[in-house]
Design a protein around this motif. Structure first.
Motif, PDB file in Angstrom:
ATOM      1  N   ALA A 126       0.814  -1.210   0.000  1.00 55.66           N
ATOM      2  CA  ALA A 126       0.000   0.000   0.000  1.00 55.66           C
ATOM      3  C   ALA A 126       0.854   1.269   0.000  1.00 55.66           C
ATOM      4  CB  ALA A 126      -0.931  -0.005   1.201  1.00 55.66           C
ATOM      5  N   ALA A 127       0.489   2.231  -0.856  1.00 65.00           N
ATOM      6  CA  ALA A 127       1.146   3.539  -0.880  1.00 65.00           C
ATOM      7  C   ALA A 127       0.294   4.515  -0.073  1.00 65.00           C
ATOM      8  CB  ALA A 127       1.254   4.018  -2.324  1.00 65.00           C
ATOM      9  N   ASP A 128       0.894   5.640   0.295  1.00 58.35           N
ATOM     10  CA  ASP A 128       0.122   6.642   1.046  1.00 58.35           C
ATOM     11  C   ASP A 128      -0.753   7.477   0.124  1.00 58.35           C
ATOM     12  OD1 ASP A 128       1.271   5.809   3.397  1.00 58.35           O
ATOM     13  OD2 ASP A 128       3.028   7.104   3.107  1.00 58.35           O
ATOM     14  N   GLY A 129      -0.352   7.600  -1.120  1.00 60.77           N
ATOM     15  CA  GLY A 129      -1.110   8.414  -2.078  1.00 60.77           C
ATOM     16  C   GLY A 129      -0.533   8.167  -3.456  1.00 60.77           C
ATOM     17  N   PRO A 130      -1.084   8.819  -4.498  1.00 60.97           N
ATOM     18  CA  PRO A 130      -0.591   8.578  -5.857  1.00 60.97           C
ATOM     19  C   PRO A 130       0.897   8.886  -6.015  1.00 60.97           C
ATOM     20  CG  PRO A 130      -2.595   9.916  -5.898  1.00 60.97           C
ATOM     21  CD  PRO A 130      -2.214   9.748  -4.456  1.00 60.97           C
ATOM     22  N   ASP A 131       1.385   9.914  -5.304  1.00 63.79           N
ATOM     23  CA  ASP A 131       2.756  10.358  -5.558  1.00 63.79           C
ATOM     24  C   ASP A 131       3.806   9.290  -5.293  1.00 63.79           C
ATOM     25  OD1 ASP A 131       2.053  12.700  -6.650  1.00 63.79           O
ATOM     26  OD2 ASP A 131       2.145  13.835  -4.752  1.00 63.79           O
ATOM     27  N   ASP A 132       3.561   8.453  -4.284  1.00 67.13           N
ATOM     28  CA  ASP A 132       4.559   7.400  -4.052  1.00 67.13           C
ATOM     29  C   ASP A 132       4.064   6.052  -4.580  1.00 67.13           C
ATOM     30  OD1 ASP A 132       2.686   6.923  -2.104  1.00 67.13           O
ATOM     31  OD2 ASP A 132       4.151   6.296  -0.594  1.00 67.13           O
ATOM     32  N   ALA A 133       3.092   6.076  -5.522  1.00 62.72           N
ATOM     33  CA  ALA A 133       2.550   4.816  -6.038  1.00 62.72           C
ATOM     34  C   ALA A 133       3.064   4.527  -7.447  1.00 62.72           C
ATOM     35  CB  ALA A 133       1.033   4.880  -6.053  1.00 62.72           C
ATOM     36  N   ASP A 134       3.302   3.239  -7.731  1.00 58.62           N
ATOM     37  CA  ASP A 134       3.619   2.789  -9.087  1.00 58.62           C
ATOM     38  C   ASP A 134       2.345   2.403  -9.827  1.00 58.62           C
ATOM     39  OD1 ASP A 134       6.539   2.758  -8.633  1.00 58.62           O
ATOM     40  OD2 ASP A 134       5.966   1.252  -7.149  1.00 58.62           O
ATOM     41  N   ALA A 135       1.299   2.094  -9.047  1.00 67.26           N
ATOM     42  CA  ALA A 135       0.014   1.748  -9.661  1.00 67.26           C
ATOM     43  C   ALA A 135      -1.100   2.423  -8.869  1.00 67.26           C
ATOM     44  CB  ALA A 135      -0.187   0.240  -9.658  1.00 67.26           C
ATOM     45  N   VAL A 136      -2.100   2.919  -9.601  1.00 65.35           N
ATOM     46  CA  VAL A 136      -3.289   3.485  -8.952  1.00 65.35           C
ATOM     47  C   VAL A 136      -4.513   2.759  -9.517  1.00 65.35           C
ATOM     48  CG1 VAL A 136      -4.803   5.513  -8.815  1.00 65.35           C
ATOM     49  CG2 VAL A 136      -2.348   5.777  -8.429  1.00 65.35           C
ATOM     50  N   ILE A 137      -5.385   2.315  -8.609  1.00 64.04           N
ATOM     51  CA  ILE A 137      -6.687   1.794  -9.032  1.00 64.04           C
ATOM     52  C   ILE A 137      -7.721   2.827  -8.629  1.00 64.04           C
ATOM     53  CG2 ILE A 137      -8.441   0.004  -8.727  1.00 64.04           C
ATOM     54  CD1 ILE A 137      -6.225  -1.956  -8.027  1.00 64.04           C
ATOM     55  N   LEU A 138      -8.499   3.251  -9.612  1.00 61.12           N
ATOM     56  CA  LEU A 138      -9.532   4.244  -9.339  1.00 61.12           C
ATOM     57  C   LEU A 138     -10.871   3.553  -9.543  1.00 61.12           C
ATOM     58  CD1 LEU A 138      -8.890   7.641 -10.998  1.00 61.12           C
ATOM     59  CD2 LEU A 138     -10.963   7.036  -9.804  1.00 61.12           C
ATOM     60  N   ASN A 139     -11.541   3.281  -8.440  1.00 62.24           N
ATOM     61  CA  ASN A 139     -12.808   2.549  -8.522  1.00 62.24           C
ATOM     62  C   ASN A 139     -13.944   3.568  -8.509  1.00 62.24           C
ATOM     63  OD1 ASN A 139     -14.196   0.160  -8.733  1.00 62.24           O
ATOM     64  ND2 ASN A 139     -14.395  -0.108  -6.533  1.00 62.24           N
ATOM     65  N   THR A 140     -14.663   3.648  -9.625  1.00 59.90           N
ATOM     66  CA  THR A 140     -15.571   4.776  -9.856  1.00 59.90           C
ATOM     67  C   THR A 140     -17.022   4.459  -9.497  1.00 59.90           C
ATOM     68  OG1 THR A 140     -15.950   4.026 -12.100  1.00 59.90           O
ATOM     69  CG2 THR A 140     -14.155   5.593 -11.777  1.00 59.90           C
ATOM     70  N   CYS A 141     -17.816   5.516  -9.371  1.00 58.96           N
ATOM     71  CA  CYS A 141     -19.252   5.417  -9.075  1.00 58.96           C
ATOM     72  C   CYS A 141     -19.988   6.255 -10.107  1.00 58.96           C
ATOM     73  CB  CYS A 141     -19.498   5.967  -7.669  1.00 58.96           C
ATOM     74  SG  CYS A 141     -21.241   6.161  -7.229  1.00 58.96           S
ATOM     75  N   THR A 142     -21.198   5.865 -10.448  1.00 62.44           N
ATOM     76  CA  THR A 142     -21.976   6.637 -11.428  1.00 62.44           C
ATOM     77  C   THR A 142     -23.410   6.875 -10.958  1.00 62.44           C
ATOM     78  OG1 THR A 142     -22.606   6.741 -13.761  1.00 62.44           O
ATOM     79  CG2 THR A 142     -22.614   4.564 -12.781  1.00 62.44           C
ATOM     80  N   VAL A 143     -23.662   6.690  -9.663  1.00 63.32           N
ATOM     81  CA  VAL A 143     -25.047   6.723  -9.173  1.00 63.32           C
ATOM     82  C   VAL A 143     -25.699   8.092  -9.393  1.00 63.32           C
ATOM     83  CG1 VAL A 143     -24.615   7.294  -6.732  1.00 63.32           C
ATOM     84  CG2 VAL A 143     -26.507   5.809  -7.317  1.00 63.32           C
TER      85      VAL A 143
END
Ligand code: 5AD
Ligand code: SF4
Length: 432
Positions: A31-48
């Protein structure tokens, strides 16, 4: 290698993010603390609602420079908006590596391998071997706290509420098998969870044949989860009123948590609007279910969701909603302005309640709901409440109120706290 997961939307979306993270964690990401120290980001979206979708799309846009700074990074966009807008997202945001819609979550481990295996290998070479990568530290992704674990028991929805995009992006109901759910709940209890949160779009419609071919229904599942060693509380979200029956009420009696609080979406107090919404109940039917719950469990707390400004909603319809809220006395309420969702039945009707009228009704509804929420909190001041410690001298009561206290804290313990005050919808207290 580090992974950052952002989940928009409901608790199911948050719980899904745990499953979405799993194949990457298995490959050695942590786990990273945020995008800046991440090699991968998963963005799980909502459309409600449009607003939920806009927030997700804006974050995808803002991750473009993140990706440009290091093209080796991986961006995965998943969930309900990804299901609705998949092709468009690929075209509009070429910096996204993989788009996986909510309906594909069961295939996701394979999809992610197929799409990204080469990239993962490159990542591992440039950033140290998998052997060196640590296991995910801290809180499992998708858990609300180390003491509270979500367990998804069903996906999709067989209803067709006229305003709702969920059936089209999540598909029809599918139920996870009885033994699978119990095994997952047992594993999570063994990992330290004291509260299990059973999740599904209409969670209490769950039913499935067990390994012996006997049909099991939600009330049995609830009792079986509650009987697992180490499980002190079970909750479920969100129930549909149709499946609140004698069998469920009888089962709740044995289940701390489940018999203390129920979140049941009302949507409107006007029978005319409920009919247009294609909810399968009227105001009286909904209140009958609530009365039966309150007869069986006099101190049960109820929370709800309400939509204002549905097409053609009149001042009189809205007055019915306010009246019903007075009878429901919800301990908290999520109130929303109607947002037309493309492809839904009601989006074919004019969105004819003017924005300022929606705004005004929302404010008036919130004022009434705030009164009940504040009243419920105030009634607890001076009282001793049972709190499940989620760590950091923070936890929740059995009936779902947030509590902070002065004094010792040990994640997973049940403690008695005397409430002394309230701040930001949270009880403040002292350890007894
Ligand atoms: N507009 C506004 N609110 C909506 N909800 C679902 N669809 C819409 C919509 N089109 C609300 C309902 C539901 C909650 C998750 O979101 O109240 O219970
Ligand atoms: Fe949003 Fe509904 Fe999908 Fe949950 S199921 S993430 S609320 S669209």
């Amino acid at each position: 290698m580090r992974l950052h997961v952002v989940a928009f939307g409901c608790q199911m979306s948050v719980a899904d993010s745990g499953e979405l993270a799993a194949p990457l964690l298995a490959r050695g990401f942590r786990a990273a603390d945020g995008p800046d120290d991440a090699d991968a980001v998963i963005l799980n979206t909502c459309t409600v609602r449009q607003h939920a979708e806009d927030r997700a799309l804006s974050l995808i846009g803002r991750l473009k420079p993140w990706k440009e700074r290091d093209p080796g990074r991986v961006l995965i966009v998943s969930g309900c908006a990804a299901e609705r807008l998949g092709g468009w997202i690929r075209e509009r945001f070429p910096h996204v590596d993989l788009v996986v819609g909510a309906k594909s979550i069961e295939d996701y481990p394979r999809l992610v391998e197929e799409a990204l295996a080469a990239k993962f290998d490159a990542l591992s070479e440039s950033r140290g071997s998998f052997a060196q990568a640590e296991a995910a530290a801290g809180l499992p992704i998708g858990w609300t706290s180390a003491a509270v674990a979500p367990v998804t028991i069903m996906r999709g929805c067989n209803y067709s509420c006229s305003y709702c995009i969920v059936p089209s992006v999540r598909g029809r109901e599918s139920y996870r098998p009885y033994e699978t759910v119990l095994a997952e709940a047992r594993a999570k209890a063994a990992a330290g969870a004291r509260e299990i949160l059973l999740l599904g779009q209409t969670v209490n419609s769950w039913r499935a044949a067990d390994a012996d071919g006997r049909e099991r229904r939600f009330p049995e599942l609830l009792k079986a989860v509650a009987a697992i060693d180490g499980v002190a509380r079970v909750r479920f979200e969100s129930p549909h009123p149709h499946f609140v029956d004698d069998a469920l009420i009888a089962a709740l009696a044995d289940v701390p948590g489940a018999r203390d609080h129920v979140h049941m979406p009302l949507q409107s107090g006007s029978d005319r609007v409920l009919g247009l919404m294609r909810r399968s109940y009227g105001a009286a039917g909904f209140m009958d279910k609530i009365s039966r719950l309150r007869e069986a469990f006099p101190s049960i707390e109820v929370s709800t969701d309400i939509i204002v400004g549905f097409p053609t909603e009149t001042e009189d319809d809205f007055a019915r909603t306010l009246e019903l809220v007075e009878r429901l006395r919800p301990s908290w309420t999520y109130a929303f302005k109607y947002s037309p969702r493309e492809g839904t039945e009601s989006a074919r009707e004019a969105d004819d309640v003017p924005a300022e009228v929606k705004e005004d009704r929302l404010a008036r509804l919130n004022a009434v709901c705030d009164r009940f929420a504040e009243g419920a909190l105030a009634a607890r001041i001076g009282r001793a409440v049972e709190v499940l410690d989620e760590g950091g001298a923070y936890g929740r009561t059995r009936d779902g109120f947030r509590v902070k206290w002065k004094g010792p804290s040990e994640t997973g313990s049940l403690r008695t706290i005397r409430a002394r005050g309230v701040s930001k919808r949270t009880l403040l207290g002292e350890c007894e």
